[in-house]
Write an enzyme that holds these catalytic residues in place. Structure first.
Site, mmCIF file in Angstrom:
data_model
loop_
_atom_site.group_PDB
_atom_site.id
_atom_site.type_symbol
_atom_site.label_atom_id
_atom_site.label_comp_id
_atom_site.label_asym_id
_atom_site.label_seq_id
_atom_site.Cartn_x
_atom_site.Cartn_y
_atom_site.Cartn_z
ATOM 1 C CG ASP A 11 -1.853 1.440 1.468
ATOM 2 O OD1 ASP A 11 -1.530 2.106 0.530
ATOM 3 O OD2 ASP A 11 -2.639 1.309 2.501
ATOM 4 C CD GLN A 94 -0.949 2.488 4.984
ATOM 5 O OE1 GLN A 94 -1.598 3.303 4.973
ATOM 6 N NE2 GLN A 94 -1.166 0.965 4.909
ATOM 7 C CG ASN A 104 14.680 -10.979 1.279
ATOM 8 O OD1 ASN A 104 13.506 -10.900 1.190
ATOM 9 N ND2 ASN A 104 14.933 -12.076 1.375
ATOM 10 C CE1 TYR A 228 -3.488 -1.708 12.299
ATOM 11 C CE2 TYR A 228 -3.682 0.575 11.877
ATOM 12 C CZ TYR A 228 -3.938 -0.778 11.739
ATOM 13 O OH TYR A 228 -4.924 -0.917 10.581
ATOM 14 C CE LYS A 231 -5.115 -6.092 11.892
ATOM 15 N NZ LYS A 231 -4.767 -6.978 12.832
HETATM 16 C C1 F6R Z 1 -7.556 -0.474 7.788
HETATM 17 C C2 F6R Z 1 -7.384 0.736 7.208
HETATM 18 C C3 F6R Z 1 -8.177 2.113 7.821
HETATM 19 C C4 F6R Z 1 -7.696 3.027 8.224
HETATM 20 C C5 F6R Z 1 -8.345 4.325 8.782
HETATM 21 C C6 F6R Z 1 -7.359 5.264 9.433
HETATM 22 O O1 F6R Z 1 -6.499 -1.322 7.354
HETATM 23 O O2 F6R Z 1 -6.467 0.913 6.224
HETATM 24 O O3 F6R Z 1 -9.486 1.577 8.130
HETATM 25 O O4 F6R Z 1 -6.908 2.448 9.452
HETATM 26 O O5 F6R Z 1 -9.042 4.732 7.670
HETATM 27 O O6 F6R Z 1 -6.572 5.637 8.671
HETATM 28 P P1 F6R Z 1 -5.301 6.776 8.930
HETATM 29 O O7 F6R Z 1 -4.673 6.622 10.009
HETATM 30 O O8 F6R Z 1 -4.469 6.737 7.787
HETATM 31 O O9 F6R Z 1 -6.075 8.137 8.924
HETATM 32 MG MG MG Z 2 -4.207 2.146 3.010
HETATM 33 MG MG MG Z 3 -4.991 -2.203 2.053
#
Ligand code: F6R
Ligand code: MG
Ligand code: MG
Length: 365
Positions: A11, A94, A104, A228, A231
């Site tokens: 991503d 990200q 690697n 965090y 995912k």
């Molecule tokens: C889950 C995901 C989204 C973000 C949410 C907050 O994998 O990518 O649910 O966690 O939109 O995003 P930020 O912290 O980037 O504003």
């Molecule tokens: Mg994303």
């Molecule tokens: Mg994603």
């Protein structure tokens, strides 16, 4: 002829929010990989997306974990990130957790699934890609494909499948692995596969020929980064037909949606909805989690395809059921079992709240 298929994804920026990939980023990656095909580093490639994840599907003859192939993927993501920054996409770069490439790509953020094999007379491949969920989400589908006769009738009536498959299972927290032989060790194996946030099916082998049948990405981004960062949004390669599950047997588990972890802020349980690539646009509460499947035939490593396998009316009911399940889960708001249990949320803001309030907790009488 020996061929390696490498699926490497990251991503590198979402459009809009975390719901989609921008078409210019996909074109940028295509333009980058075209040269690698001209110089014969790659035999072939296909660039696609699943939600906000950019997916590089590449074939070559350099084997797994090859430095040049991994560098190519890394450079493609870096190039895409430059564009993502120009477009001010959300979370540009990200998943690139390292400053520079160091041999690697594993452990640097992007997800990787690779397998090397002798290309068969007809080599049928499915690439599964998921968004808003984690690697353990493949556990039940892979179990059903390769070990459950109620899903895969070939296990019962196809002589070349009847001996079963071996499952390599990784403990992503302790960094250990174990090989289980199905069907003999099914009950032992399910003790672990049923805990998908920790134990993840990494690879599956035919027990008689030892040929590889499936491989998944097992990166846990949160464990890599120590906080965090989203995912893993995993990928999985499955070889089909002949000594492996038929295409229909490999797709069948997704006709009955299950609950997986992920969804909003990576902190919820929600249904895994099988969709076409075009419909991999998780927008409701940043979800629900999606899975897409692209099918290819290989011809001397050339990717003939893809066919968008879930772009089929036969999965309408699964999508409908997934939406019903999404509704049911959303009803719980911030309560479990929609929200993940506490120990699964250790990389969110929650530890901060716990710390802040720790002094106010008094012992019970
Ligand atoms: C889950 C995901 C989204 C973000 C949410 C907050 O994998 O990518 O649910 O966690 O939109 O995003 P930020 O912290 O980037 O504003
Ligand atoms: Mg994303
Ligand atoms: Mg994603």
């Amino acid at each position: 002829m020996r061929v390696t298929i490498s699926v490497i994804k990251a991503d590198i920026g979402g459009y809009v929010g975390h719901s989609e990939s921008h078409p210019d980023i996909i074109s940028c990656a295509r333009d980058y990989l075209v040269d690698a095909k001209k110089t014969k580093l790659l035999i072939d490639y296909y660039v696609t997306k699943c939600g906000d994840d950019l997916q590089l599907i590449m074939t070559h003859q350099r084997g797994e974990e090859d430095e040049k192939i991994h560098r190519l993927a890394w450079d493609t993501f870096v190039e895409g990130t430059k564009l993502a920054k120009k477009l001010k996409l959300h979370g540009a770069g990200q998943d690139l957790l390292a400053d520079s490439f160091s041999g690697n790509i594993k452990g640097m953020g992007p997800g990787v699934a690779e397998m090397e094999f002798e290309e068969r007379e007809a080599e049928t491949i499915l690439i599964f890609m998921a968004d808003k969920t984690s690697a353990g989400s493949w556990n039940m589908p892979l179990y059903k494909m390769f070990a459950d006769p109620f899903n895969t009738i070939g296990l019962v009536i196809a002589p070349n499948m009847h001996a079963g498959y071996s499952f390599e299972v990784h403990d992503v927290k302790e960094h250990k692995k174990i090989l289980f032989h199905a069907p003999d060790e099914l009950y032992d194996m399910l003790v672990f596969l049923g805990a998908p946030s920790r134990y993840v099916v990494k690879a599956i082998y035919h027990r008689e020929t030892k040929n590889i049948g499936a491989v998944s990405s097992t990166q846990k981004l949160s464990l890599i980064a120590g906080k965090y960062v989203g995912k893993d949004d995993p990928v999985c390669i499955v070889r089909c037909q002949g000594e492996f599950p038929a295409v229909g047997e490999a797709l069948e588990p997704f006709a009955s949606p299950i609950l997986v972890e992920g969804w909003m802020r990576g902190s919820h349980m929600g249904p895994l909805m099988p969709v076409s690539v075009a419909d991999s646009t998780p927008s409701r509460f940043d979800g629900p989690p999606r899975v897409v499947a692209l099918g290819f035939q290989l011809a001397e490593g050339r990717l003939v395809g893809p066919r968008d396998m879930f772009d089929d009316k036969a999965f309408n009911l699964a999508r409908h059921q997934a939406n019903e399940m999404a509704d049911l889960m959303r009803r719980h708001g911030p309560f479990e079992p929609h929200r993940l249990p506490l120990d699964e949320m250790e990389y969110t803001t929650l530890p901060g709240v716990m710390k802040k309030l720790s002094k106010r907790f008094e012992p019970l009488e």
